[in-house]
Design an enzyme around this catalytic site. Structure first.
Site, PDB file in Angstrom:
ATOM      1  N   ARG A  63      -6.714  30.018 -31.897  1.00 52.66           N
ATOM      2  CA  ARG A  63      -6.678  31.398 -31.395  1.00 52.66           C
ATOM      3  C   ARG A  63      -5.402  31.681 -30.630  1.00 52.66           C
ATOM      4  O   ARG A  63      -4.933  32.816 -30.589  1.00 52.66           O
ATOM      5  CB  ARG A  63      -7.941  31.694 -30.577  1.00 52.66           C
ATOM      6  CG  ARG A  63      -9.186  31.756 -31.482  1.00 52.66           C
ATOM      7  CD  ARG A  63     -10.482  31.820 -30.697  1.00 52.66           C
ATOM      8  NE  ARG A  63     -10.719  30.669 -29.850  1.00 52.66           N
ATOM      9  CZ  ARG A  63     -11.265  29.522 -30.253  1.00 52.66           C
ATOM     10  NH1 ARG A  63     -11.649  29.378 -31.508  1.00 52.66           N
ATOM     11  NH2 ARG A  63     -11.450  28.535 -29.414  1.00 52.66           N
ATOM     12  N   GLU A 100     -14.296  20.125 -22.896  1.00 59.09           N
ATOM     13  CA  GLU A 100     -15.678  20.012 -22.444  1.00 59.09           C
ATOM     14  C   GLU A 100     -16.615  19.583 -23.563  1.00 59.09           C
ATOM     15  O   GLU A 100     -17.763  19.242 -23.310  1.00 59.09           O
ATOM     16  CB  GLU A 100     -16.156  21.305 -21.776  1.00 59.09           C
ATOM     17  CG  GLU A 100     -16.203  22.522 -22.662  1.00 59.09           C
ATOM     18  CD  GLU A 100     -14.880  23.277 -22.789  1.00 59.09           C
ATOM     19  OE1 GLU A 100     -14.922  24.439 -23.204  1.00 59.09           O
ATOM     20  OE2 GLU A 100     -13.813  22.701 -22.511  1.00 59.09           O
TER      21      GLU A 100
END
Length: 182
Positions: A63, A100
């Site tokens: 992105r 994460e």
């Protein structure tokens, strides 16, 4: 066009338990589906950096490519791509990183930057900071420096922005979310 943080936040879709249980993924695809919102995002970033003292824009897969390519065009700066392992065809430098939800390797063409270059590093989100730290290490390995890290979203509870500041890299985001904010 005036930047409207509420309008931007309202178009960032929370996806619970993606890509794994316990993670709330912040989906920016609705931003890209709104020409008005996309213009606000790009204009907000361009206005911050027009006339700034950096030489290159570094965009992190994937992105970040959407933001970085538009920013490079608008600011007339060269674009450097930071990609996941195995996607670049020439000689690369590699750096491992943790997010994460995954462990991976980030790569950049070894000849992308030289000593003295200053890079504005762009991606969609600052979460745990792992990807940004890996890109910063790659930039520094080529003798260049990081001007600033910029993103649409900050997730401050995951401490990525703090991690960047701890290694001497300033950060900028257009908006932030708490972990449980919907």
């Amino acid at each position: 066009m005036i930047f409207d943080e509420f309008a931007i936040k309202s178009l960032i879709r929370p996806i619970p338990d993606f890509p794994k249980k316990g993670v709330i993924f912040r989906d920016i695809t609705p931003l890209f589906q709104s020409p008005r919102a996309m213009r606000m995002v790009i204009d907000g970033l361009v206005q911050r950096y027009v006339g700034s003292d950096f030489t290159h824009i570094g965009a992190i897969e994937s992105r970040g490519f959407l933001l970085g390519s538009t920013m490079a065009y608008e600011l007339n700066k060269p674009l450097v791509l930071f990609r996941k392992q195995g996607k670049l065809p020439a000689d690369v430098l590699s750096e491992p990183y943790d997010t994460e939800y995954e462990q991976a390797m980030l790569e950049v063409h070894a000849d992308s930057l030289t000593e003295g270059d200053k890079v504005l590093l762009i991606d969609d989100i600052i979460a745990s900071g792992g990807t940004f730290v890996a890109a910063a290490r790659l930039i520094r390995r080529m003798g260049a420096s990081i001007y600033e890290v910029a993103a649409i979203i900050d997730l401050p509870e995951l401490e990525g922005s703090q991690l960047m500041q701890d290694i001497g890299v300033p950060t900028f985001t257009l908006t932030a979310f708490t972990l449980n904010e919907h």
